[in-house]
Scaffold this motif. Structure first.
Motif, PDB file in Angstrom:
ATOM      1  N   PHE A  14       0.783  -1.168   0.115  1.00  0.00           N
ATOM      2  CA  PHE A  14      -0.063   0.141   0.016  1.00  0.00           C
ATOM      3  C   PHE A  14       0.923   1.264  -0.011  1.00  0.00           C
ATOM      4  CE2 PHE A  14      -2.155   3.370   2.153  1.00  0.00           C
ATOM      5  CZ  PHE A  14      -3.381   3.691   1.349  1.00  0.00           C
ATOM      6  N   LEU A  15       1.770   1.525   1.057  1.00  0.00           N
ATOM      7  CA  LEU A  15       2.530   2.682   0.995  1.00  0.00           C
ATOM      8  C   LEU A  15       3.202   2.864  -0.119  1.00  0.00           C
ATOM      9  CD1 LEU A  15       3.133   2.883   4.941  1.00  0.00           C
ATOM     10  CD2 LEU A  15       1.446   4.325   3.632  1.00  0.00           C
ATOM     11  N   LYS A  16       4.020   1.771  -0.501  1.00  0.00           N
ATOM     12  CA  LYS A  16       4.908   1.785  -1.763  1.00  0.00           C
ATOM     13  C   LYS A  16       3.938   2.037  -3.049  1.00  0.00           C
ATOM     14  CE  LYS A  16       8.694  -0.900  -0.114  1.00  0.00           C
ATOM     15  NZ  LYS A  16       9.904  -2.120  -0.446  1.00  0.00           N
ATOM     16  N   SER A  17       2.837   1.688  -3.027  1.00  0.00           N
ATOM     17  CA  SER A  17       2.152   2.191  -4.116  1.00  0.00           C
ATOM     18  C   SER A  17       1.713   3.600  -4.264  1.00  0.00           C
ATOM     19  CB  SER A  17       0.897   1.214  -3.990  1.00  0.00           C
ATOM     20  OG  SER A  17       1.052  -0.225  -4.253  1.00  0.00           O
ATOM     21  N   LEU A  18       1.651   4.130  -3.255  1.00  0.00           N
ATOM     22  CA  LEU A  18       1.410   5.722  -3.349  1.00  0.00           C
ATOM     23  C   LEU A  18       2.576   6.211  -3.787  1.00  0.00           C
ATOM     24  CD1 LEU A  18      -0.221   6.274   0.172  1.00  0.00           C
ATOM     25  CD2 LEU A  18      -1.366   5.950  -1.868  1.00  0.00           C
ATOM     26  N   ASP A  19       3.667   5.817  -3.470  1.00  0.00           N
ATOM     27  CA  ASP A  19       4.855   6.479  -4.337  1.00  0.00           C
ATOM     28  C   ASP A  19       4.995   6.459  -5.446  1.00  0.00           C
ATOM     29  OD1 ASP A  19       5.856   7.302  -1.794  1.00  0.00           O
ATOM     30  OD2 ASP A  19       6.621   5.491  -1.308  1.00  0.00           O
ATOM     31  N   GLU A  48      -2.785  -0.901   7.087  1.00  0.00           N
ATOM     32  CA  GLU A  48      -2.992  -0.283   8.571  1.00  0.00           C
ATOM     33  C   GLU A  48      -3.330   1.123   8.405  1.00  0.00           C
ATOM     34  OE1 GLU A  48       1.235  -1.042   9.903  1.00  0.00           O
ATOM     35  OE2 GLU A  48       1.033  -3.160  10.106  1.00  0.00           O
ATOM     36  N   PRO A  49      -3.788   1.441   9.481  1.00  0.00           N
ATOM     37  CA  PRO A  49      -4.021   2.906   9.454  1.00  0.00           C
ATOM     38  C   PRO A  49      -3.102   3.807   9.247  1.00  0.00           C
ATOM     39  CG  PRO A  49      -5.074   1.772  11.379  1.00  0.00           C
ATOM     40  CD  PRO A  49      -4.045   0.900  10.926  1.00  0.00           C
ATOM     41  N   PHE A  50      -3.501   4.934   8.680  1.00  0.00           N
ATOM     42  CA  PHE A  50      -2.478   6.104   8.333  1.00  0.00           C
ATOM     43  C   PHE A  50      -3.148   7.512   8.277  1.00  0.00           C
ATOM     44  CE2 PHE A  50      -4.481   5.362   4.414  1.00  0.00           C
ATOM     45  CZ  PHE A  50      -4.218   6.445   3.506  1.00  0.00           C
ATOM     46  N   ASP A  51      -2.190   8.539   8.326  1.00  0.00           N
ATOM     47  CA  ASP A  51      -2.744   9.570   8.404  1.00  0.00           C
ATOM     48  C   ASP A  51      -2.960  10.018   7.074  1.00  0.00           C
ATOM     49  OD1 ASP A  51      -2.833  12.586   8.457  1.00  0.00           O
ATOM     50  OD2 ASP A  51      -1.026  12.792   9.605  1.00  0.00           O
ATOM     51  N   THR A  52      -4.154  10.395   6.705  1.00  0.00           N
ATOM     52  CA  THR A  52      -4.509  11.014   5.302  1.00  0.00           C
ATOM     53  C   THR A  52      -3.609  12.127   4.890  1.00  0.00           C
ATOM     54  OG1 THR A  52      -6.395  12.174   6.255  1.00  0.00           O
ATOM     55  CG2 THR A  52      -6.611   9.932   5.535  1.00  0.00           C
ATOM     56  N   GLY A  53      -3.059  12.772   5.828  1.00  0.00           N
ATOM     57  CA  GLY A  53      -2.279  13.898   5.300  1.00  0.00           C
ATOM     58  C   GLY A  53      -1.188  13.610   4.454  1.00  0.00           C
ATOM     59  N   LEU A  54      -0.919  12.106   4.401  1.00  0.00           N
ATOM     60  CA  LEU A  54       0.096  11.619   3.644  1.00  0.00           C
ATOM     61  C   LEU A  54      -0.294  11.676   1.982  1.00  0.00           C
ATOM     62  CD1 LEU A  54       2.843  10.083   3.619  1.00  0.00           C
ATOM     63  CD2 LEU A  54       1.221   7.905   3.696  1.00  0.00           C
ATOM     64  N   LEU A  55      -1.673  11.800   1.803  1.00  0.00           N
ATOM     65  CA  LEU A  55      -2.064  11.807   0.449  1.00  0.00           C
ATOM     66  C   LEU A  55      -1.763  13.003   0.025  1.00  0.00           C
ATOM     67  CD1 LEU A  55      -5.616  10.083   0.767  1.00  0.00           C
ATOM     68  CD2 LEU A  55      -3.610   9.012  -0.163  1.00  0.00           C
ATOM     69  N   ALA A  56      -1.920  14.126   0.686  1.00  0.00           N
ATOM     70  CA  ALA A  56      -1.728  15.572   0.286  1.00  0.00           C
ATOM     71  C   ALA A  56       0.136  15.662  -0.161  1.00  0.00           C
ATOM     72  CB  ALA A  56      -1.929  16.630   1.451  1.00  0.00           C
ATOM     73  N   GLN A  57       0.752  15.219   1.047  1.00  0.00           N
ATOM     74  CA  GLN A  57       2.066  15.184   0.768  1.00  0.00           C
ATOM     75  C   GLN A  57       2.806  14.628  -0.427  1.00  0.00           C
ATOM     76  OE1 GLN A  57       3.996  13.824   4.605  1.00  0.00           O
ATOM     77  NE2 GLN A  57       2.442  14.707   5.927  1.00  0.00           N
ATOM     78  N   LYS A  58       1.950  13.615  -0.832  1.00  0.00           N
ATOM     79  CA  LYS A  58       2.662  12.861  -2.144  1.00  0.00           C
ATOM     80  C   LYS A  58       1.958  13.431  -3.403  1.00  0.00           C
ATOM     81  CE  LYS A  58       3.764   8.814   0.548  1.00  0.00           C
ATOM     82  NZ  LYS A  58       5.248   8.782   0.180  1.00  0.00           N
TER      83      LYS A  58
END
Length: 323
Positions: free
Chosen positions: A220-225, A244-254
């Motif tokens: 999941f997280l690598k897919s965002l990258d 796993e739960p994550f901070d949705t702010g990560l979507l903005a950062q990426k």
């Protein structure tokens, strides 16, 4: 008498047992279906393990193809008609079943039973992913995980047919060759390659328009990258475990990314949507643009062995159980 697989307690493949039973007559809106083939899908494992809870005991399976033996009141299908379904209701691991007529769609003569069975859930999943969740167009680039799996092989072919560039992850060189033979332009063997770095290399650092991820936790997280700015992350399965739960702010950062967790059942909840989805699928299969590979067949009584092989990633393409 008929035979079905029953799960009385959740757990590993060994919890599945076979039993004999006497089918009832169909009631209003129902049919009695003699099944010729039953589909095997990862969602069956989720129910068997209890990841997706359902009341016990139950018979697994959401996909099948067969001949109508009897119809209840208000059913516009006919005795002797060949039909298939891919959205349940749960209970497909059987040679005879009474079920609602609403999920059933007619099968063209040009499509054999095992193909009709194997293509329904996976093929309609590919259709909503490519044509509705994110509408893939010519010139776009996609990433599909598990590219040599049942959904993956269909997505690769269909996306290529639409004019997209297809990048896919697989676990072995053999699966890489299989994916490539089915329209995957750039198979990545993730067991020895960093798929994020490879995707960036293939896209000149830009990333892909959309990621289709049925693996879940491990990717999941690598897919965002792997996504370009304003790209879409589509997580539609979790073969490696829950994300796993994550901070949705990560979507903005990426890059102001979009994230969705769709299911086929939402896209075909209305009869008209189901018929349109099934027609699109049967059209591309009948035309030869998408070929459904039934790579494994097991007797229905060997459903436990089929589950073990599926979870061990020993299967490719589609798998069917033969009653």
């Amino acid at each position: 008498m008929a035979t079905r697989v029953v799960v009385r307690r959740t757990g590993g493949p060994e919890v599945m047992e076979t039993e004999s039973f006497e089918p009832t007559r169909p009631g209003p809106g129902e049919v009695l279906l003699r099944q010729r083939a039953v589909g095997l899908n990862f969602i069956d494992c989720y129910f068997r393990t209890g990841l997706y809870p359902t009341p016990l005991p139950f018979t697994p399976g959401f996909e099948g193809c067969g001949i109508i033996e009897a119809v209840g009141e208000g059913v516009d299908l006919k005795v002797g008609q060949r039909v298939a379904y891919g959205t349940g209701p749960i209970g497909a691991y059987t040679d005879m079943r009474v079920m609602p007529a609403a999920p059933l769609v007619p099968v063209p003569d040009a499509i054999p039973d095992e193909v009709a069975c194997a293509m329904m859930l996976k093929g309609m999943t590919a259709r909503y992913l490519l044509r509705r969740t994110f509408r893939v167009e010519a010139g776009q680039t996609i990433l599909i995980h598990a590219a040599a799996g049942g959904v993956g092989l269909i997505v690769c072919q269909w996306a290529k047919h639409l004019g997209a560039t297809v990048i896919g992850t697989v676990s072995t060189d053999e699966k890489a060759e299989l994916a490539k033979a089915h329209g995957c332009d750039h198979p990545i063997v993730y067991s020895r390659e960093d798929f994020v770095a490879r995707v960036k290399e293939l896209t000149d650092g830009k990333g892909v328009d959309v990621v289709y991820d049925s693996v879940g936790k491990d990717t999941f997280l690598k897919s965002l990258d792997c996504l370009k700015r304003l790209g879409m992350m589509v997580t539609f399965g979790q073969s490696s475990g829950k994300v796993e739960p994550f901070d949705t702010g990560l979507l903005a950062q990426k890059g102001s990314l979009f994230l969705t967790r769709p299911t086929l059942f939402s896209y075909v909840a209305e009869r008209q949507d189901l018929l349109e989805t099934a027609k699109d699928l049967t059209d591309v299969v009948a035309s030869g643009a998408v070929k459904i590979q039934v790579e494994q067949k097991y007797p229905l009584a060997d459903a436990a062995a089929a589950h073990r092989d599926l979870e061990a990633r020993k299967t490719t393409g589609a798998t069917v159980l033969i009653p």
